[in-house]
Design a protein around this motif. Structure first.
Motif, short mmCIF file in Angstrom:
data_model
loop_
_atom_site.label_atom_id
_atom_site.label_comp_id
_atom_site.label_asym_id
_atom_site.label_seq_id
_atom_site.Cartn_x
_atom_site.Cartn_y
_atom_site.Cartn_z
N LEU A 1 0.81 -1.21 0.00
CA LEU A 1 0.00 0.00 0.00
C LEU A 1 0.85 1.27 0.00
O LEU A 1 0.62 2.17 -0.80
CB LEU A 1 -0.94 -0.01 1.21
N GLN A 2 1.82 1.36 0.89
CA GLN A 2 2.63 2.57 0.97
C GLN A 2 3.43 2.85 -0.30
O GLN A 2 3.50 4.01 -0.73
CB GLN A 2 3.56 2.52 2.18
N PRO A 3 4.06 1.84 -0.95
CA PRO A 3 4.77 2.15 -2.20
C PRO A 3 3.85 2.70 -3.30
O PRO A 3 4.31 3.44 -4.17
CB PRO A 3 5.37 0.79 -2.61
N ARG A 4 2.58 2.37 -3.26
CA ARG A 4 1.65 2.88 -4.27
C ARG A 4 1.13 4.27 -3.95
O ARG A 4 0.46 4.88 -4.76
CB ARG A 4 0.46 1.91 -4.39
N LYS A 5 1.46 4.76 -2.72
CA LYS A 5 1.05 6.11 -2.30
C LYS A 5 -0.46 6.31 -2.47
O LYS A 5 -0.92 7.23 -3.14
CB LYS A 5 1.82 7.18 -3.06
N ILE A 6 -1.21 5.40 -1.88
CA ILE A 6 -2.66 5.43 -1.98
C ILE A 6 -3.22 6.55 -1.11
O ILE A 6 -2.78 6.77 0.02
CB ILE A 6 -3.25 4.07 -1.56
N ASP A 7 -4.20 7.25 -1.64
CA ASP A 7 -4.91 8.29 -0.90
C ASP A 7 -5.99 7.62 -0.06
O ASP A 7 -7.08 7.30 -0.55
CB ASP A 7 -5.52 9.31 -1.87
N ALA A 8 -5.68 7.39 1.21
CA ALA A 8 -6.61 6.67 2.09
C ALA A 8 -7.91 7.43 2.28
O ALA A 8 -8.99 6.83 2.34
CB ALA A 8 -5.95 6.41 3.44
N ALA A 9 -7.82 8.76 2.37
CA ALA A 9 -9.04 9.55 2.57
C ALA A 9 -9.98 9.44 1.37
O ALA A 9 -11.19 9.31 1.53
CB ALA A 9 -8.67 11.01 2.83
N ALA A 10 -9.40 9.48 0.16
CA ALA A 10 -10.23 9.36 -1.05
C ALA A 10 -10.88 7.98 -1.13
O ALA A 10 -12.05 7.85 -1.49
CB ALA A 10 -9.38 9.63 -2.29
N LEU A 11 -10.11 6.95 -0.79
CA LEU A 11 -10.67 5.59 -0.80
C LEU A 11 -11.78 5.45 0.23
O LEU A 11 -12.78 4.77 -0.02
CB LEU A 11 -9.56 4.57 -0.52
N ASP A 12 -11.61 6.08 1.38
CA ASP A 12 -12.64 6.00 2.41
C ASP A 12 -13.93 6.69 1.95
O ASP A 12 -15.03 6.19 2.20
CB ASP A 12 -12.13 6.66 3.69
N ARG A 13 -13.79 7.81 1.24
CA ARG A 13 -14.98 8.49 0.71
C ARG A 13 -15.68 7.64 -0.35
O ARG A 13 -16.91 7.55 -0.38
CB ARG A 13 -14.58 9.85 0.13
N GLU A 14 -14.89 6.98 -1.22
CA GLU A 14 -15.48 6.12 -2.23
C GLU A 14 -16.18 4.92 -1.58
O GLU A 14 -17.28 4.53 -2.02
CB GLU A 14 -14.40 5.62 -3.19
N ALA A 15 -15.55 4.36 -0.55
CA ALA A 15 -16.18 3.23 0.13
C ALA A 15 -17.48 3.64 0.80
O ALA A 15 -18.48 2.91 0.75
CB ALA A 15 -15.21 2.66 1.18
N ALA A 16 -17.48 4.82 1.44
CA ALA A 16 -18.71 5.32 2.06
C ALA A 16 -19.80 5.52 1.04
O ALA A 16 -20.98 5.20 1.29
CB ALA A 16 -18.42 6.62 2.81
#
Length: 368
Positions: free
Chosen positions: A346-361
């Motif tokens: 996950l960290q090497p891909r520099k994922i935007d956790a906040a954006a993913l959380d909004r999409e999941a919501a």
């Protein structure tokens, strides 16, 4: 001039890529066979390494106070043996006595539960139609009790016959704590150069989480166990000491431990009458609400962020692989897998956790 070959992530699957997938599947299959074949050895070393992670800060603290490391290890081991011996000498006899009383009172307890159910079904016919007949329930409970009894007996015999394994574990723990540097250096050397930093961070995070987990289990378990046992003793639900020990052990299984501990308490309380049942339920709700809202945030903080589904999966997986003692590895295994995925993927891909959380919501709420 040589150019570094880079694979196109959008290119169709090549022969080279397919071969790597096949080898990965084969490697995972071999690892699985090794795990199945070496279950006792892996369990022994896993428990020893876990305990070494927890005890190492104490040895380091002694080193900082000018105590040689080997002497510090011996002092820690003597303290551990002293605590274990004290528990065996003073806690095991009353626990064994109350456990025998609980087993002897099981028929009367079930008769009391059966009486309550029959009384309830007379007043509420709908409940009678929804529930199975009491004789069928008795057969199922009896079969379950026999299965649990056999399981406990086999586990007890296995523990009694494991004195040599315990001595070996103590000796192995002394070796690991006395000189852990070669083991850590070998672990880092096995990691490829480009992943060495992730490997170092993984081990560091794992050690911090295991220390936090052990501290949380010790503090929360002691407070919860004493509270459950004392309050149940006050309201007259026995054996209170056994239930206090169950509450302590339930801390090794976060999120679902409280549910598993509550079942035998409420069954025994129900056999004693409706008043005892509601009093026992009130004790359980009160104690675990205090733990959830006060103890867990204060003791564990944000160190252990594991979803209940992950915990349940690893509880079932470690129990299937290693039996009863494997339950102690459920939380460490879940934490290790989560850390490895985070550090190496996950960290090497520099994922935007906040954006993913909004999409999941949005997906959960049906907005997309």
């Amino acid at each position: 001039m040589n150019e570094t070959h880079r694979e196109d992530p959008h290119a169709p699957l090549s022969y080279y890529g397919a071969r790597r997938i096949v080898w990965l599947i084969f490697f995972v299959f071999i690892i699985w066979l090794m795990l199945r074949a070496l279950q006792p050895v892996i369990l022994l070393f896993a428990l020893v390494f876990l305990l070494a992670m927890v005890l190492n800060p104490i040895v380091v603290w002694l080193q900082k106070h000018r105590v040689p490391r080997f002497v510090g290890v011996i002092l820690v081991m003597l303290a551990l043996i002293a605590v274990t011996t004290t528990i065996i000498l003073f806690a095991i006899p009353p626990l064994s006595r109350q456990l025998q009383e609980l087993m002897h009172s099981t028929p009367n307890m079930w008769q009391g539960i059966r009486t309550r159910i029959e009384s309830l079904t007379k007043n509420y016919p709908e409940v009678r139609e929804a529930l199975p007949r009491t004789d069928e329930m008795a057969g199922k409970v009896g079969a379950a009790a026999a299965t649990v009894g056999n399981f406990l007996l086999q586990s007890t015999l296995g523990l009694v016959g494991g004195v040599a394994s315990a001595l070996l574990a103590i000796l192995l723990l002394v070796f690991v704590l006395a000189n852990p540097r070669p083991l850590v250096a070998a672990y880092l050397a096995l990691a490829p150069d480009r992943y060495r930093e992730q490997a170092r961070r993984t081990l560091g995070r794992m050690m911090r989480q295991m220390i936090a987990w052990a501290r949380g289990v010790a503090i929360n378990g002691l407070i919860t166990g004493v509270s459950i046992g004392s309050l149940l003793w006050l309201v007259g639900v026995q054996p209170a000491l056994i239930f206090g020990v169950f509450a302590f052990l339930g801390e090794f299984l976060p999120n679902i431990g409280a549910f598993l501990v509550s079942i035998p308490i409420l069954l025994v309380a129900l056999s004693l009458g409706a008043t005892k049942f509601w009093l026992a339920l009130g004790v359980i709700v009160l104690v675990y609400q205090v733990e959830l809202n006060v103890l867990v945030p204060g003791v564990l903080g944000k160190e252990m962020r594991l979803h209940p589904v992950n915990i349940l999966f690893f509880i079932l997986a470690t129990a299937e692989l290693f039996g009863l003692l494997g339950l102690f590895l459920a939380v460490p295994a879940a934490a290790l897998v989560q850390i490895v995925i985070d550090e190496f993927y996950l960290q090497p891909r520099k994922i935007d956790a906040a954006a993913l959380d909004r999409e999941a919501a949005a997906l959960v709420e049906g907005k997309r």
